[in-house]
Design a protein around this motif. Structure first.
Motif, mmCIF file in Angstrom:
data_model
loop_
_atom_site.group_PDB
_atom_site.id
_atom_site.type_symbol
_atom_site.label_atom_id
_atom_site.label_comp_id
_atom_site.label_asym_id
_atom_site.label_seq_id
_atom_site.Cartn_x
_atom_site.Cartn_y
_atom_site.Cartn_z
ATOM 1 N N LYS A 1 0.834 -1.215 0.000
ATOM 2 C CA LYS A 1 0.000 0.000 0.000
ATOM 3 C C LYS A 1 0.862 1.255 0.000
ATOM 4 C CE LYS A 1 -3.369 2.579 2.752
ATOM 5 N NZ LYS A 1 -4.467 2.552 3.715
ATOM 6 N N ASP B 1 -6.276 0.393 -1.068
ATOM 7 C CA ASP B 1 -7.503 0.159 -0.303
ATOM 8 C C ASP B 1 -8.614 -0.363 -1.214
ATOM 9 O OD1 ASP B 1 -6.047 1.187 1.751
ATOM 10 O OD2 ASP B 1 -7.277 2.940 2.111
ATOM 11 N N HIS C 1 -7.856 5.910 -11.010
ATOM 12 C CA HIS C 1 -7.872 6.371 -9.616
ATOM 13 C C HIS C 1 -7.252 7.746 -9.528
ATOM 14 C CE1 HIS C 1 -8.964 2.393 -7.891
ATOM 15 N NE2 HIS C 1 -8.459 1.995 -9.048
ATOM 16 N N ASN D 1 -16.240 5.153 -5.051
ATOM 17 C CA ASN D 1 -15.610 4.115 -4.217
ATOM 18 C C ASN D 1 -16.421 3.850 -2.955
ATOM 19 O OD1 ASN D 1 -13.281 3.699 -5.718
ATOM 20 N ND2 ASN D 1 -12.093 5.222 -4.600
ATOM 21 N N ARG E 1 -0.579 11.903 1.426
ATOM 22 C CA ARG E 1 0.646 12.164 0.681
ATOM 23 C C ARG E 1 0.843 13.681 0.618
ATOM 24 N NH1 ARG E 1 0.138 10.937 -4.386
ATOM 25 N NH2 ARG E 1 -2.122 10.754 -4.407
ATOM 26 N N LYS F 1 -2.923 17.362 -3.162
ATOM 27 C CA LYS F 1 -3.640 17.287 -1.877
ATOM 28 C C LYS F 1 -3.668 18.650 -1.177
ATOM 29 C CE LYS F 1 -4.194 12.736 -1.953
ATOM 30 N NZ LYS F 1 -5.495 12.150 -2.214
ATOM 31 N N GLY G 1 6.102 10.486 7.740
ATOM 32 C CA GLY G 1 6.360 9.084 7.423
ATOM 33 C C GLY G 1 5.038 8.395 7.153
ATOM 34 N N TYR H 1 -7.803 8.665 12.855
ATOM 35 C CA TYR H 1 -9.222 8.718 12.451
ATOM 36 C C TYR H 1 -10.120 8.600 13.683
ATOM 37 C CZ TYR H 1 -7.855 8.143 7.534
ATOM 38 O OH TYR H 1 -7.309 8.335 6.288
ATOM 39 N N GLU I 1 -9.185 15.612 -6.277
ATOM 40 C CA GLU I 1 -9.473 14.438 -5.425
ATOM 41 C C GLU I 1 -10.433 13.523 -6.158
ATOM 42 O OE1 GLU I 1 -8.215 12.258 -3.259
ATOM 43 O OE2 GLU I 1 -7.846 14.005 -1.973
ATOM 44 N N GLY J 1 -11.215 10.100 -2.896
ATOM 45 C CA GLY J 1 -10.856 10.387 -1.501
ATOM 46 C C GLY J 1 -11.472 9.309 -0.638
HETATM 47 N N1 ADQ Z 1 1.405 8.747 5.880
HETATM 48 C C1 ADQ Z 1 0.430 7.862 5.903
HETATM 49 N N2 ADQ Z 1 0.375 6.917 6.855
HETATM 50 C C2 ADQ Z 1 -0.643 6.008 6.878
HETATM 51 N N3 ADQ Z 1 -1.642 5.975 5.982
HETATM 52 C C3 ADQ Z 1 -1.618 6.886 5.010
HETATM 53 C C4 ADQ Z 1 -0.607 7.879 4.916
HETATM 54 N N4 ADQ Z 1 -0.849 8.642 3.831
HETATM 55 C C5 ADQ Z 1 -1.969 8.171 3.273
HETATM 56 N N5 ADQ Z 1 -2.444 7.118 3.988
HETATM 57 C C6 ADQ Z 1 -3.614 6.299 3.690
HETATM 58 O O1 ADQ Z 1 -3.656 6.124 2.261
HETATM 59 C C7 ADQ Z 1 -4.990 6.199 1.817
HETATM 60 C C8 ADQ Z 1 -5.131 7.473 0.993
HETATM 61 O O2 ADQ Z 1 -6.215 7.358 0.228
HETATM 62 P P1 ADQ Z 1 -6.813 8.528 -0.700
HETATM 63 O O3 ADQ Z 1 -7.958 7.932 -1.399
HETATM 64 O O4 ADQ Z 1 -7.151 9.686 0.123
HETATM 65 O O5 ADQ Z 1 -5.626 9.014 -1.605
HETATM 66 P P2 ADQ Z 1 -4.724 8.625 -2.882
HETATM 67 O O6 ADQ Z 1 -4.415 9.924 -3.453
HETATM 68 O O7 ADQ Z 1 -3.587 7.783 -2.465
HETATM 69 O O8 ADQ Z 1 -5.612 7.733 -3.848
HETATM 70 C C9 ADQ Z 1 -6.100 7.859 -5.192
HETATM 71 O O9 ADQ Z 1 -6.946 6.704 -5.366
HETATM 72 C C10 ADQ Z 1 -7.995 6.636 -4.421
HETATM 73 C C11 ADQ Z 1 -8.718 5.327 -4.633
HETATM 74 O O10 ADQ Z 1 -9.503 5.320 -5.790
HETATM 75 C C12 ADQ Z 1 -8.911 7.841 -4.528
HETATM 76 O O11 ADQ Z 1 -9.855 7.786 -3.481
HETATM 77 C C13 ADQ Z 1 -8.095 9.141 -4.407
HETATM 78 O O12 ADQ Z 1 -8.927 10.254 -4.616
HETATM 79 C C14 ADQ Z 1 -6.951 9.105 -5.419
HETATM 80 O O13 ADQ Z 1 -6.162 10.276 -5.337
HETATM 81 C C15 ADQ Z 1 -5.854 6.191 3.061
HETATM 82 O O14 ADQ Z 1 -6.097 4.872 3.464
HETATM 83 C C16 ADQ Z 1 -4.948 6.884 4.084
HETATM 84 O O15 ADQ Z 1 -5.287 6.593 5.404
#
Ligand code: ADQ
Length: 472
Positions: A15, A21, A163, A243, A296, A301, A353, A363, A376, A379
């Protein structure tokens, strides 16, 4: 139906963000409603993969251009994820600790896609659909239909889910020879603006294109890093499917990563206990509202503005708020976020990190979650926040617009229109007002936690889409 998901990420095997996810949950829910969904990802050197048991399902040689490689298809033995997980192991290419960020990512993902299709092409039966996710698997629709060696599977429908169109995986035409042989006059299907563009190619060649929210689909027509006109042209075969979340993993009542589980009835005491534990670890005061950001640290973001947003909010609210951030990304943003600790050590902290456990604790323990995204696609963070009774503060964009309704409109979140320091600071001011109105705050929490964003509905939407293709 039998569905093969091909992806670079899949939780918990690998991941980086939300892609994992989705690919770790959607197949599980498709299986639950009576289908056979399987997932194929590269065999990285991650903790989950090291600690799980696999059996060799196939072992063969292949090549990309002049580069020959041996690959192994490994199948996870226990089916503990709720779907069959297959890994493509290519020594020296896939078996690294990180998913992305290597100079030879193009070679790694091209080899992964070729090995996956070589393997599928020699099955005795044919799956009903091949579902690709993002640019790392974007050459699959072209190769399935056009490469001579995949003629036996060329009629299998392919679906692309976008995505995130910000990342397209472009590489030079000098690497065209990496692909298995095809009629060269079809080469145009691979390119976009002077390079081979796997995402563009998948948009052209997949039988259907989906995006992860309806609003993002519309927004991409005007803002998709150069692919706008292509997306407008292929609009006829595109659909936005919102999603869901894996409500078994993301359940505050049973989440093993929390100090204290809670549900709708026990939310006040449950969140208070988790907040206290979190604040103790990060030297914050749990009697003040806790604002957080998880993600990220990249421009899409709105992370570049976070330091100024925090300085502005901390200046306005003095000692009356807490801020905690969890993220990694652009190093100058990381540096500035760390620096704030020197000025506001009592009510600000940052964990730079990646840490899955801490994300769950946030959360559960936070009062508010900030998402000032410029882009986004869906999200997931706001959906997890809702489930855990944490009020999302979001910019009205993409999937955030589709899932969060402002408290001023009878909803349960706080929305703003721009990714700007002013708009987000103003939203924080509104959040402080809400926090101080205890009755309203409690009511909003209850409303949020009742919303059902599980995958059940979306899993069915995807199946309906595949069924149309099967009949075509
Ligand atoms: N430092 C950290 N430590 C622990 N956990 C962390 C973390 N940074 C991020 N995460 C976790 O990573 C996931 C982030 O998911 P998002 O859907 O918000 O963003 P992402 O831009 O990666 O996904 C892309 O794909 C998804 C899926 O389709 C879309 O929802 C989104 O809009 C699109 O940008 C969440 O589970 C979050 O908790």
């Amino acid at each position: 139906m039998e569905i093969i998901h091909i992806s670079a990420e899949c939780y918990p095997a690998a991941k980086v963000g939300g892609l994992a996810d989705v690919v770790g949950a959607l197949p599980k829910y498709q299986n639950k409603i009576g289908h056979i969904a399987k997932v194929v990802v590269p065999a990285y050197d991650t903790k989950f993969i090291r600690e799980s048991e696999f059996e060799v399902a196939y072992d063969a040689w292949s090549n990309y251009g002049n580069n020959h490689f041996q690959y192994r298809i490994l199948k996870e033995k226990s089916n503990k994820l709720g779907f069959d997980l297959y890994l493509v192991h290519i020594q020296g290419l896939t078996d690294r600790p990180n998913v992305y960020g290597y100079a030879d990512d193009t070679e790694r993902f091209v080899a992964f896609q070729i090995a996956t299709l070589d393997w599928i092409a020699q099955w005795e039966h044919r799956p009903d659909v091949i579902h690709c996710h993002d640019h790392h698997t974007g050459l699959v629709p072209f190769m399935v239909t056009n490469c001579l060696k995949y003629q036996s599977i060329s009629k299998i429908p392919t679906v692309l889910t976008i995505h995130n169109a910000q990342y397209q995986g472009q590489f030079g035409w000098d690497k065209l020879y990496y692909l298995p042989a095809f009629d060269l006059w079809k080469g145009g299907l691979l390119g976009w603006k002077d390079s081979i563009n796997p995402l563009a190619s998948a948009i052209k060649c997949a039988w259907r294109v989906t995006t992860v929210s309806p609003s993002y689909l519309e927004e991409m027509m005007g803002n998709a890093r150069g692919l706008e006109s292509l997306l407008r042209q292929e609009r006829w075969k595109s659909v936005g499917i919102l999603n869901g979340i894996d409500s078994e993993v993301w359940n505050p009542e049973t989440d093993p990563m929390l100090g204290k589980g809670y549900n709708l009835k026990t939310v006040e005491s449950g969140k208070a206990a988790n907040k206290k534990a979190l604040c103790d670890v990060f030297q914050l005061d749990s009697s003040k509202p806790l604002f957080t950001f998880i993600g990220r640290l990249v421009d899409e973001k709105g992370a570049d503005l976070l330091p100024d947003i925090f300085y502005s909010a901390l200046y306005q609210h003095g000692d009356n708020i807490n801020i905690l951030i969890l993220g990694s990304g652009d190093s100058w943003v990381e540096g500035r976020l760390n620096q704030i600790k020197d000025y506001y050590s009592r009510n600000y902290n940052a964990y730079i990190g990646y840490n899955e456990q801490v994300s769950h604790e946030i959360y559960a323990g936070a009062d508010f979650l900030l998402m000032p995204s410029r882009v986004e696609p869906c999200g997931l963070n706001q959906l997890y926040a809702l489930r855990y009774g944490t009020v999302p503060i979001v910019r009205r964009v993409g999937g955030l617009k589709d899932t969060v309704i402002d408290i001023g409109d009878g909803g349960f979140g706080i929305c703003h229109d721009q990714t700007s320091v002013w708009d987000v600071t103003h939203a924080i001011n509104r959040a402080v007002e809400l926090y101080n109105d205890k009755k309203a705050f409690k009511a909003v929490r209850k409303t949020m936690m009742k919303i059902d964003h599980s995958w059940d509905k979306a899993a069915t939407n995807y199946i309906e889409l595949y069924q149309i293709l099967k009949q075509a």
